[in-house]
Motif scaffolding. Structure first.
Motif, PDB file in Angstrom:
ATOM      1  N   SER A  12      16.170   1.684  11.131  1.00  0.00           N
ATOM      2  CA  SER A  12      15.637   2.621  12.113  1.00  0.00           C
ATOM      3  C   SER A  12      14.135   2.841  11.978  1.00  0.00           C
ATOM      4  N   ILE A  13      13.677   3.313  10.793  1.00  0.00           N
ATOM      5  CA  ILE A  13      12.296   3.772  10.652  1.00  0.00           C
ATOM      6  C   ILE A  13      11.747   3.408   9.276  1.00  0.00           C
ATOM      7  N   ILE A  14      10.477   3.025   9.265  1.00  0.00           N
ATOM      8  CA  ILE A  14       9.683   2.941   8.033  1.00  0.00           C
ATOM      9  C   ILE A  14       8.475   3.847   8.241  1.00  0.00           C
ATOM     10  N   TRP A  15       8.296   4.815   7.358  1.00  0.00           N
ATOM     11  CA  TRP A  15       7.202   5.800   7.447  1.00  0.00           C
ATOM     12  C   TRP A  15       6.384   5.709   6.168  1.00  0.00           C
ATOM     13  N   VAL A  16       5.069   5.530   6.299  1.00  0.00           N
ATOM     14  CA  VAL A  16       4.197   5.376   5.132  1.00  0.00           C
ATOM     15  C   VAL A  16       2.946   6.214   5.324  1.00  0.00           C
ATOM     16  N   THR A  17       2.547   6.950   4.287  1.00  0.00           N
ATOM     17  CA  THR A  17       1.226   7.570   4.275  1.00  0.00           C
ATOM     18  C   THR A  17       0.420   6.944   3.144  1.00  0.00           C
ATOM     19  N   VAL A  18      -0.872   6.799   3.381  1.00  0.00           N
ATOM     20  CA  VAL A  18      -1.784   6.209   2.400  1.00  0.00           C
ATOM     21  C   VAL A  18      -2.795   7.272   2.004  1.00  0.00           C
ATOM     22  N   LYS A  19      -2.905   7.529   0.697  1.00  0.00           N
ATOM     23  CA  LYS A  19      -3.784   8.596   0.226  1.00  0.00           C
ATOM     24  C   LYS A  19      -4.768   8.085  -0.824  1.00  0.00           C
ATOM     25  N   LYS A  20      -5.996   8.580  -0.718  1.00  0.00           N
ATOM     26  CA  LYS A  20      -7.012   8.468  -1.769  1.00  0.00           C
ATOM     27  C   LYS A  20      -7.616   9.865  -1.882  1.00  0.00           C
ATOM     28  N   LEU A  21      -7.027  10.685  -2.731  1.00  0.00           N
ATOM     29  CA  LEU A  21      -7.309  12.117  -2.852  1.00  0.00           C
ATOM     30  C   LEU A  21      -6.753  12.856  -1.631  1.00  0.00           C
ATOM     31  N   VAL A  22      -7.123  12.405  -0.438  1.00  0.00           N
ATOM     32  CA  VAL A  22      -6.560  12.988   0.777  1.00  0.00           C
ATOM     33  C   VAL A  22      -5.942  11.852   1.592  1.00  0.00           C
ATOM     34  N   GLU A  23      -5.136  12.223   2.581  1.00  0.00           N
ATOM     35  CA  GLU A  23      -4.510  11.197   3.415  1.00  0.00           C
ATOM     36  C   GLU A  23      -5.555  10.488   4.252  1.00  0.00           C
ATOM     37  N   VAL A  24      -5.525   9.152   4.203  1.00  0.00           N
ATOM     38  CA  VAL A  24      -6.468   8.366   4.997  1.00  0.00           C
ATOM     39  C   VAL A  24      -5.797   7.650   6.156  1.00  0.00           C
ATOM     40  N   ALA A  25      -4.478   7.445   6.064  1.00  0.00           N
ATOM     41  CA  ALA A  25      -3.781   6.755   7.148  1.00  0.00           C
ATOM     42  C   ALA A  25      -2.302   7.087   7.093  1.00  0.00           C
ATOM     43  N   ARG A  26      -1.655   6.941   8.250  1.00  0.00           N
ATOM     44  CA  ARG A  26      -0.216   7.151   8.350  1.00  0.00           C
ATOM     45  C   ARG A  26       0.354   6.056   9.257  1.00  0.00           C
ATOM     46  N   ILE A  27       1.501   5.504   8.856  1.00  0.00           N
ATOM     47  CA  ILE A  27       2.102   4.383   9.575  1.00  0.00           C
ATOM     48  C   ILE A  27       3.535   4.724   9.932  1.00  0.00           C
ATOM     49  N   LEU A  28       3.931   4.364  11.132  1.00  0.00           N
ATOM     50  CA  LEU A  28       5.331   4.458  11.532  1.00  0.00           C
ATOM     51  C   LEU A  28       5.733   3.112  12.116  1.00  0.00           C
ATOM     52  N   ALA A  29       6.694   2.460  11.474  1.00  0.00           N
ATOM     53  CA  ALA A  29       7.214   1.192  11.979  1.00  0.00           C
ATOM     54  C   ALA A  29       8.629   1.404  12.473  1.00  0.00           C
ATOM     55  N   GLU A  30       8.875   0.916  13.673  1.00  0.00           N
ATOM     56  CA  GLU A  30      10.208   0.963  14.268  1.00  0.00           C
ATOM     57  C   GLU A  30      10.644  -0.468  14.569  1.00  0.00           C
ATOM     58  N   LYS A  31      11.820  -0.634  15.181  1.00  0.00           N
ATOM     59  CA  LYS A  31      12.361  -1.978  15.361  1.00  0.00           C
ATOM     60  C   LYS A  31      11.458  -2.883  16.192  1.00  0.00           C
ATOM     61  N   GLU A  32      10.766  -2.323  17.152  1.00  0.00           N
ATOM     62  CA  GLU A  32       9.993  -3.164  18.073  1.00  0.00           C
ATOM     63  C   GLU A  32       8.489  -2.999  17.937  1.00  0.00           C
ATOM     64  N   LYS A  33       8.021  -1.961  17.261  1.00  0.00           N
ATOM     65  CA  LYS A  33       6.576  -1.727  17.208  1.00  0.00           C
ATOM     66  C   LYS A  33       6.201  -0.961  15.938  1.00  0.00           C
ATOM     67  N   TYR A  34       4.897  -0.935  15.657  1.00  0.00           N
ATOM     68  CA  TYR A  34       4.400  -0.051  14.603  1.00  0.00           C
ATOM     69  C   TYR A  34       3.093   0.594  15.058  1.00  0.00           C
ATOM     70  N   THR A  35       2.873   1.811  14.564  1.00  0.00           N
ATOM     71  CA  THR A  35       1.706   2.617  14.927  1.00  0.00           C
ATOM     72  C   THR A  35       0.966   3.015  13.664  1.00  0.00           C
ATOM     73  N   VAL A  36      -0.372   2.933  13.693  1.00  0.00           N
ATOM     74  CA  VAL A  36      -1.197   3.303  12.546  1.00  0.00           C
ATOM     75  C   VAL A  36      -2.195   4.368  12.981  1.00  0.00           C
ATOM     76  N   LEU A  37      -2.222   5.498  12.266  1.00  0.00           N
ATOM     77  CA  LEU A  37      -3.218   6.550  12.493  1.00  0.00           C
ATOM     78  C   LEU A  37      -4.280   6.459  11.408  1.00  0.00           C
ATOM     79  N   TYR A  38      -5.555   6.445  11.812  1.00  0.00           N
ATOM     80  CA  TYR A  38      -6.670   6.433  10.863  1.00  0.00           C
ATOM     81  C   TYR A  38      -7.295   7.820  10.843  1.00  0.00           C
ATOM     82  N   ARG A  39      -7.040   8.571   9.749  1.00  0.00           N
ATOM     83  CA  ARG A  39      -7.391   9.985   9.712  1.00  0.00           C
ATOM     84  C   ARG A  39      -8.895  10.247   9.739  1.00  0.00           C
ATOM     85  N   PHE A  40      -9.676   9.457   9.022  1.00  0.00           N
ATOM     86  CA  PHE A  40     -11.109   9.743   8.896  1.00  0.00           C
ATOM     87  C   PHE A  40     -11.871   9.556  10.196  1.00  0.00           C
TER      88      PHE A  40
END
Length: 248
Positions: free
Chosen positions: A74-102
């Protein structure tokens, strides 16, 4: 390529530990070794973990902390942190979305877009299994079985790939796996620090991956996992702020 996408490549493909010799290696049959591989795989519905991660490649060296949550098929959810969150990823069956926080930007791609980076036809289910640490189980009838030092080695084919498993002959833990394609490119995964997680059996907490990037050069990713939980449902928070700009 953005560093976050390089970090995300860890889904395709876990540090080696030294094994003390404990006398002659026990005699094992192929059926016994394959059975150990089968019992190593865990049929999960939910997975969450924290991973201290670093990547070294010819282009850059980066490190950070990943927080991963998955719901099976169903879902893969990932956050990437270097002291604070720098990115968040959501992968689903057909697509993936990446948020760039900075920079308040995001991008959305079809899942098949990942294949251009990792040279594989893996589908969503395969990606989840590999990220979790499960492996393809070889079929004994089509496999080669041999001894090498302290390992039992199984070689087998899966579609156009050659898979090689190095299983410790003393404790039957998978310590190394190689995946080679018909062009001679090889990705390697090392697994160590096996510990039980609840009632789910042994799970590898330390992993090292080495794989070719699109230029043909190799990158290495190390992962030290902690806070591992299996089959404990987790909240998945993912939304795109209205002021974020789409960049693709």
């Amino acid at each position: 390529m953005r560093p976050i996408l390089l970090l995300f490549i860890i889904i395709i493909l876990g540090s080696c530990k030294t094994t003390k010799r404990l006398g002659p290696m026990p005699e094992r049959t192929m059926e016994e070794v394959i059975s150990a591989l089968k019992s190593r795989n865990i049929d999960f519905q939910w997975f969450s973990a924290k991973a201290s991660t670093s990547m070294d490649s010819p282009d850059e060296s980066i490190s950070g902390t990943l927080h991963v949550r998955m719901k099976s098929d169903s879902i893969i959810w990932v956050t990437v942190k270097k002291l604070v969150e720098v990115a968040r990823i959501l992968a689903e069956k057909e697509k993936y979305t990446v948020l760039y926080r900075f920079v308040s930007e995001y991008e959305v791609w079809p899942l098949k877009h990942l294949k251009s980076y990792v040279h594989t036809d893996a589908e969503f289910y395969d990606i989840q299994q590999l990220l979790f640490g499960n492996v393809i189980i070889p079929e004994g009838a089509n496999s080669e079985f041999l001894k090498d030092s302290i390992y039992y080695v199984i070689k087998t084919n899966s579609d156009d790939l050659m898979l090689t498993y190095h299983i410790n002959g003393y404790n039957l833990e998978l310590e190394k796996m190689e995946i080679s394609d018909k062009m001679g490119r090889t990705a390697t995964a090392h697994y160590s620090d096996y510990r039980p997680v609840g009632t789910h059996g042994q799970f590898s907490f330390q992993r090292v991956y080495r794989f070719p990037n699109p230029s043909g050069e190799y990158a290495t990713i190390t992962m030290d996992l902690s806070d591992v939980e299996i089959d404990i449902p987790k909240e998945i928070n993912f939304s795109i702020p209205s002021h974020y700009e789409r960049i693709n």
